[in-house]
Design an enzyme around this catalytic site. Structure first.
Site, PDB file in Angstrom:
ATOM      1  N   ALA A 243      47.828 -52.304   0.363  1.00  0.00           N
ATOM      2  CA  ALA A 243      47.947 -53.718   0.065  1.00  0.00           C
ATOM      3  C   ALA A 243      47.512 -54.540   1.259  1.00  0.00           C
ATOM      4  O   ALA A 243      47.314 -54.017   2.341  1.00  0.00           O
ATOM      5  CB  ALA A 243      49.390 -54.052  -0.309  1.00  0.00           C
ATOM      6  N   CYS A 244      47.383 -55.855   1.068  1.00  0.00           N
ATOM      7  CA  CYS A 244      46.907 -56.745   2.133  1.00  0.00           C
ATOM      8  C   CYS A 244      47.711 -58.036   2.155  1.00  0.00           C
ATOM      9  O   CYS A 244      48.511 -58.292   1.263  1.00  0.00           O
ATOM     10  CB  CYS A 244      45.431 -57.080   1.932  1.00  0.00           C
ATOM     11  SG  CYS A 244      44.339 -55.661   1.926  1.00  0.00           S
ATOM     12  N   THR A 245      47.467 -58.851   3.178  1.00  0.00           N
ATOM     13  CA  THR A 245      48.031 -60.195   3.267  1.00  0.00           C
ATOM     14  C   THR A 245      46.909 -61.135   3.671  1.00  0.00           C
ATOM     15  O   THR A 245      46.125 -60.813   4.570  1.00  0.00           O
ATOM     16  CB  THR A 245      49.164 -60.264   4.294  1.00  0.00           C
ATOM     17  OG1 THR A 245      50.124 -59.242   4.028  1.00  0.00           O
ATOM     18  CG2 THR A 245      49.844 -61.626   4.256  1.00  0.00           C
TER      19      THR A 245
END
Length: 479
Positions: free
Chosen positions: A11-13
């Site tokens: 996942a990423c931000t």
């Protein structure tokens, strides 16, 4: 980011900031690319190319054999591909010769009832191809949304993603939903947005084409499949997205912390499903503050994994910066600079909290050699592994050694900032024909500053760590 079938929990931000919300009038988009704790990245530049015939893109991902025809002219652009193309290119982020930036993707999730009406397309486009087939062929952020949107409508997609675009005037966030549908919203010039693995766009104004773009037929799709009445418009997050227990611990707290940092006067719940997509900061945002958010892990709260909270509190929420970050970037476009020097590709290899953001000019001929070397296993000549080594050494005895890391990060950041200022001044009157070579040299110097600092830090960390062995014993020095 959601890559590689063997790692389904990546996942990423992301962060997006409009031109009137920044201290210097630049636009900024940034993201942590999160996948595996040891999965090396490169930093490259693809030259401008003109071919006699249209080219063909063919994905290396055997599970998703996406293919499409590409234009004959490809613009120069920077990118951060993976050490191996076996699972796809995953070029992820870059700035092209027209001054357009793109970061892809922020992985998200679409709910089952929407997917039942429009399933994913297994040979459609996915994250691994999006930068490669879009960024070299666009001249504005809006054009980027339109090009990728057309690709998704035509070829379909096999996953749900958020995509960031910017130029010196506009910042756009685009989200895909189901197999063929998407929406995009322009970030207001005086606003910012932080996104964390959920569909984020809320109300879509179909009449406002200056600030919203969307897939053809999306309104009929929603109504015909009884997904929403559309009487009050479309809330894309509510209709296409998810809202479950995992979101409350994995996703929404990262948005909460970003809004707490930039807009602290607003009290919000870290597990709320009603956090706004668009937010205004209580100050003009500097580049180092955007980087600080991406490198953060709930400092100043009980939820910091290396802070003073209880063990339960420290493991309640997924932090922004974490061990599985491959690289972190902020793409800055500076309208007050000449066209050839506007784009700065700020790049922190490895874990942002334990790395440094190096300012690389985008208009260059090549990238530093250490940044072009990426290997499956540790290599002391690879930029990715040089930064990772320092972080691993600190992690082994975090509370004893992190102060030393912080000191080196601060000193190096100051040197890199000064280097950028002095380079801007030195190349102010450089002829266009000589500019790329000058900027390439400046990038070499920036890389040397950062890599030397990290290599020296690792040497000191190893030396200091020798006395932390569990086999140690207080011994009389005379024995």
């Amino acid at each position: 980011m959601l890559t590689h079938q063997f790692n389904p929990y990546s996942a990423c931000t992301s962060i997006l900031i409009g031109k009137n919300a920044t201290a210097d009038g630049s636009t900024m988009i940034g993201r942590n690319e999160d996948s595996k704790a040891a999965w090396a990245k490169k930093f490259v530049v693809h030259p401008h190319a003109e071919f006699d015939a249209p080219q063909t893109f063919q994905s290396h991902d055997q599970d998703h054999p996406f293919t499409m025809t590409l234009p004959k002219i490809r613009a120069k652009y920077t990118a951060t591909p993976e050490w191996t193309p076996k699972f796809g290119l995953f070029e992820e982020d870059g700035i092209n010769e027209h001054g357009v930036a793109m970061s892809a993707t922020e992985s998200a999730y679409c709910n089952a009832r929407v997917l039942a009406a429009d399933p994913y397309v297994q040979d459609g486009i996915g994250e691994e191809a999006m930068v490669t087939v879009t960024l070299p062929y666009i001249t504005s952020a809006r054009e980027g949304v339109e090009r990728l949107g057309k690709i998704i409508e035509t070829h379909g997609t096999y996953e749900t993603n958020g995509i960031l675009f910017s130029d010196t005037d506009e910042v756009w966030y685009m989200e895909t939903g189901a197999g063929h549908y998407w929406v995009a919203q322009r970030i207001p010039d005086d606003a910012y947005a932080v996104v964390a693995n959920q569909l984020a766009i809320q109300e879509v104004d179909y009449a406002d084409h200056e600030n919203f773009l969307y897939a053809k037929g999306i309104r009929d799709f929603v109504v015909n499949n009884q997904l929403a009445s559309m009487a009050n418009g479309l809330n894309f997050r509510d209709v296409f997205g998810t809202a479950d227990l995992s979101d409350q611990h994995y996703n929404t707290p990262r948005v909460w912390y970003g809004q707490k940092y930039f807009t602290p006067e607003i009290e919000q719940d870290p597990e709320s499903f009603d956090l706004p997509f668009i937010q205004r900061a209580n100050r003009l945002i500097h580049i180092d503050e955007a980087q600080h958010y991406l490198a953060s892990h709930y400092e100043g709260t009980p939820f910091d994994p290396v802070g003073g909270g209880t063990d339960a509190e420290k493991h309640t929420y997924r932090p922004i910066s974490l061990a599985k970050t491959q690289e972190s970037h902020v793409l800055q476009l500076r309208p007050d600079k000449p066209a050839g020097v506007r784009g700065i590709h700020w790049l922190a290899m490895g874990v942002a909290a334990e790395s440094v953001y190096v300012p690389f000019y985008a208009n260059v001929d090549t990238t530093p050699a250490a940044y072009q070397l990426a290997t499956e296993k540790y290599d002391d000549q690879s930029a990715y592994w040089i930064y990772k080594l320092a972080g691993v050494l600190v992690d082994a005895h975090y509370h004893d050694l992190h102060a030393l890391l912080n000191e080196v990060q601060k000193e190096t950041t100051i040197k890199l900032g000064h280097h950028l200022i002095m380079t801007d001044q030195a190349i102010a009157n450089t002829p266009a024909a000589e500019l790329s070579a000058k900027l390439t040299q400046a990038n070499e110097q920036a890389a040397k500053i950062a890599l030397t600092a990290m290599q020296n830090l690792s040497a000191e960390l190893i030396t200091k760590s020798t006395d932390f062995s569990p086999l140690n014993y207080e011994t009389d020095l005379n024995l």
